[in-house]
Design an enzyme around this catalytic site. Structure first.
Site, short mmCIF file in Angstrom:
data_model
loop_
_atom_site.label_atom_id
_atom_site.label_comp_id
_atom_site.label_asym_id
_atom_site.label_seq_id
_atom_site.Cartn_x
_atom_site.Cartn_y
_atom_site.Cartn_z
N CYS A 158 -4.83 2.74 -3.58
CA CYS A 158 -3.51 3.13 -3.02
C CYS A 158 -2.44 2.09 -3.30
O CYS A 158 -1.54 1.87 -2.48
CB CYS A 158 -3.59 3.42 -1.53
SG CYS A 158 -4.67 4.80 -1.11
N ASP A 207 2.64 -4.85 7.65
CA ASP A 207 1.45 -4.00 7.53
C ASP A 207 0.24 -4.92 7.63
O ASP A 207 -0.09 -5.62 6.67
CB ASP A 207 1.51 -3.25 6.20
CG ASP A 207 0.19 -2.53 5.88
OD1 ASP A 207 -0.79 -2.71 6.61
OD2 ASP A 207 0.17 -1.78 4.88
N GLN A 265 -5.07 -5.15 6.67
CA GLN A 265 -6.14 -6.00 6.11
C GLN A 265 -6.14 -7.39 6.73
O GLN A 265 -6.88 -8.27 6.26
CB GLN A 265 -5.99 -6.12 4.59
CG GLN A 265 -6.08 -4.81 3.84
CD GLN A 265 -7.48 -4.18 3.88
OE1 GLN A 265 -8.46 -4.79 4.32
NE2 GLN A 265 -7.56 -2.93 3.44
N HIS A 277 0.87 -1.19 0.00
CA HIS A 277 0.00 0.00 0.00
C HIS A 277 0.90 1.24 0.00
O HIS A 277 2.03 1.19 0.49
CB HIS A 277 -0.85 -0.05 1.27
CG HIS A 277 -1.93 0.97 1.37
ND1 HIS A 277 -1.69 2.25 1.79
CD2 HIS A 277 -3.26 0.90 1.11
CE1 HIS A 277 -2.83 2.92 1.79
NE2 HIS A 277 -3.80 2.13 1.39
N LYS A 293 -10.89 -0.30 10.36
CA LYS A 293 -11.15 -1.44 9.48
C LYS A 293 -11.58 -2.67 10.28
O LYS A 293 -11.75 -3.75 9.73
CB LYS A 293 -9.91 -1.78 8.66
CG LYS A 293 -9.50 -0.68 7.67
CD LYS A 293 -8.34 -1.16 6.82
CE LYS A 293 -7.62 -0.03 6.14
NZ LYS A 293 -8.37 0.62 5.07
N1 7TS Z 1 -2.11 -0.77 4.48
C1 7TS Z 1 -3.07 -1.50 3.85
C2 7TS Z 1 -2.78 -2.90 3.45
C3 7TS Z 1 -4.31 -0.91 3.63
O1 7TS Z 1 -5.25 -1.63 3.01
C4 7TS Z 1 -4.55 0.41 4.04
C5 7TS Z 1 -5.85 1.11 3.77
C6 7TS Z 1 -3.52 1.09 4.70
C7 7TS Z 1 -2.32 0.46 4.89
C8 7TS Z 1 -3.70 2.47 5.22
O2 7TS Z 1 -4.62 2.48 6.26
P1 7TS Z 1 -5.07 3.87 6.88
O3 7TS Z 1 -6.03 3.48 7.95
O4 7TS Z 1 -3.84 4.52 7.38
O5 7TS Z 1 -5.71 4.64 5.77
N2 7TS Z 1 -6.50 0.67 2.62
C9 7TS Z 1 -7.56 1.25 2.04
C10 7TS Z 1 -8.20 0.67 0.96
O6 7TS Z 1 -7.88 -0.41 0.47
N3 7TS Z 1 -9.21 1.47 0.57
O7 7TS Z 1 -9.23 2.54 1.38
C11 7TS Z 1 -8.20 2.41 2.29
#
Ligand code: 7TS
Length: 414
Positions: free
Chosen positions: A372, A207, A210, A130, A233
């Site tokens: 992303c 990371d 997910q 990501h 999430k």
């Molecule tokens: N890493 C992964 C694997 C992610 O899917 C996401 C967010 C992040 C990091 C970043 O998370 P945040 O809470 O800091 O934003 N992914 C997504 C997505 O797939 N669609 O919207 C956000």
């Protein structure tokens, strides 16, 4: 809406806790399939937030009055709860609350990377990272003269582990990999990657944005030195993320943000730092969010993480099977029986945004775009994909509605 009982979960009962799922748009009940972007929040968690503000609200760590003491205890205990949830035996000292996964990535990259990396050093990522990690390490590499390398993704959506074994060398200082890809739905062999990293004395950073929401995670079994995830999430509120870090590493690291709450003693000349994890939580922290995230973890554990995993896998496999029945639909990533609860796809030459907009006419909420992961999309040879992602409250009937709406779109664009 009719909801069947999945053999893994009593979805009908779970849905009662999520009134948002009853909302209707143009006469159709919403079908929320954008859970990889953010999940919905059950009443039990909303109640904890409301009760906190109604009954306990006060700043933490400072006050000697009852409200501050209550807030402080609840906030500190939330760290222990999150640590326990992901198998961090060091408790709160190994669990830093941040704003989100992105901030957790930046914390490690700037507090550790900026100080430890230099020319000749390498950071190894994967092609399915990501932007949260990819962009961040790129920037730290630029500032330090280190180099970023990427473990390739195979045509069927897996990490090329032979290439990983070649790429990770004694020059590697850190390996940062997604546990689960938010685009391909691949579950990466993180423990194996961690072993390779450690064989070369490199740190291993996962990371887990997910992964933590949908499967049992044990950071110590994985061998992670750092592990990042987001509250929003996993049925928690927005504005809170977590960073697990091994205690010795966090102790040795410089702070990331400076200011109040993260200090022990300040003079006009210099300052010393508070104990873990507060050294990494400058300013008034994410109090209500942290307490509410602990409630989300209670909710998830009441259901059971193994059962959640099975439910998601069943939905994803069903969606994969239904989608691949269309000969003009391309699905990205591993086969249906080997992925988490999300499916990214394209329908013929229809742009994912147009598809998403037609699905929205059916009140089916999916994500369209690059999620992303622009470099991964470059590699797939597409600018965008449509993505349906599932969670505890989704049903097979909702997958059927998704498929019906896609079929409608296919005919419209035929
Ligand atoms: N890493 C992964 C694997 C992610 O899917 C996401 C967010 C992040 C990091 C970043 O998370 P945040 O809470 O800091 O934003 N992914 C997504 C997505 O797939 N669609 O919207 C956000």
């Amino acid at each position: 809406m009719e909801t069947q009982q999945s053999d893994a979960l009593d979805v009908a009962a779970i849905r009662e806790d999520f009134p948002i799922l009853q909302r209707e748009f143009s006469g159709s009940q919403v079908v929320y399939l954008d859970n990889a972007a953010t999940s919905q929040t059950p009443d039990q968690v909303v109640d904890v937030i409301a009760d906190y503000y109604r009954e306990t609200n006060a700043n933490v760590h400072r006050g000697l009055h009852h409200l501050s003491q209550e807030a402080s205890i609840a906030y500190e205990d939330a760290h222990d709860r999150l640590a326990e949830f992901v198998g961090a035996s060091g408790g709160r000292e190994e669990m830093v609350f941040t704003k989100n996964t992105t901030e957790s990535e930046n914390l490690v990259a700037f507090a550790w990377g900026l100080n430890e990396l230099g020319p000749g050093d390498e950071v190894v990522l994967t092609e399915m990272e990501h932007h949260a990690s990819l962009v961040t390490w790129q920037q730290v590499a630029k500032k330090t003269g280190a180099e970023v390398k990427y473990i390739p993704v195979t045509d069927d959506g897996y990490l090329d582990m032979d290439a990983a074994a070649e790429l990770i060398t004694d020059d590697t200082q850190l390996v940062n990999a997604v546990h689960v890809s938010n685009t391909l739905g691949t579950v990466n062999p993180v423990a194996e990657l961690g072993d390779i990293a450690h064989d070369h004395d490199a740190l291993f950073f996962v990371d887990g944005a997910q992964a933590v929401p949908n499967r049992p995670v044990d950071v110590e079994d994985i061998g992670a030195d750092f592990y990042a995830f987001s509250g929003h999430k996993m049925l928690g509120p927005t504005g809170i993320g977590c960073l697990y870090g091994r205690k010795e590493l966090l102790e040795d690291m410089e702070p990331y943000l400076y200011g109040g709450m993260m200090i022990e003693r300040v003079t006009f000349e210099d300052s010393t730092w508070a104990e873990l994890p507060w050294k990494f939580e400058a300013g008034t922290p994410v109090i209500a969010q942290g307490i509410a995230l602990a409630a989300a973890v209670d909710y998830l554990e009441d259901i059971g993480m193994e059962r959640i995993q099975r439910h998601e896998e069943q939905l994803a496999e069903y969606a994969y099977d239904r989608l691949t029945e269309f000969d003009d639909v391309e699905v990205y990533g591993p086969p249906g029986d080997d992925r988490v609860g999300l499916v990214s796809f394209n329908v013929g030459s229809v742009h994912a945004h147009d598809l998403s907009s037609i699905l929205n006419d059916h009140a089916v909420a999916i994500r369209a775009g690059d999620h992303c992961t622009q470099p991964l999309h470059d590699k797939l040879g597409v600018a965008a994909t449509a993505r349906a992602s599932f969670y505890v409250y989704n049903t097979r009937e909702e997958v059927d509605k998704l498929i019906e709406a896609i079929d409608d779109a296919r005919q419209l664009f035929a």
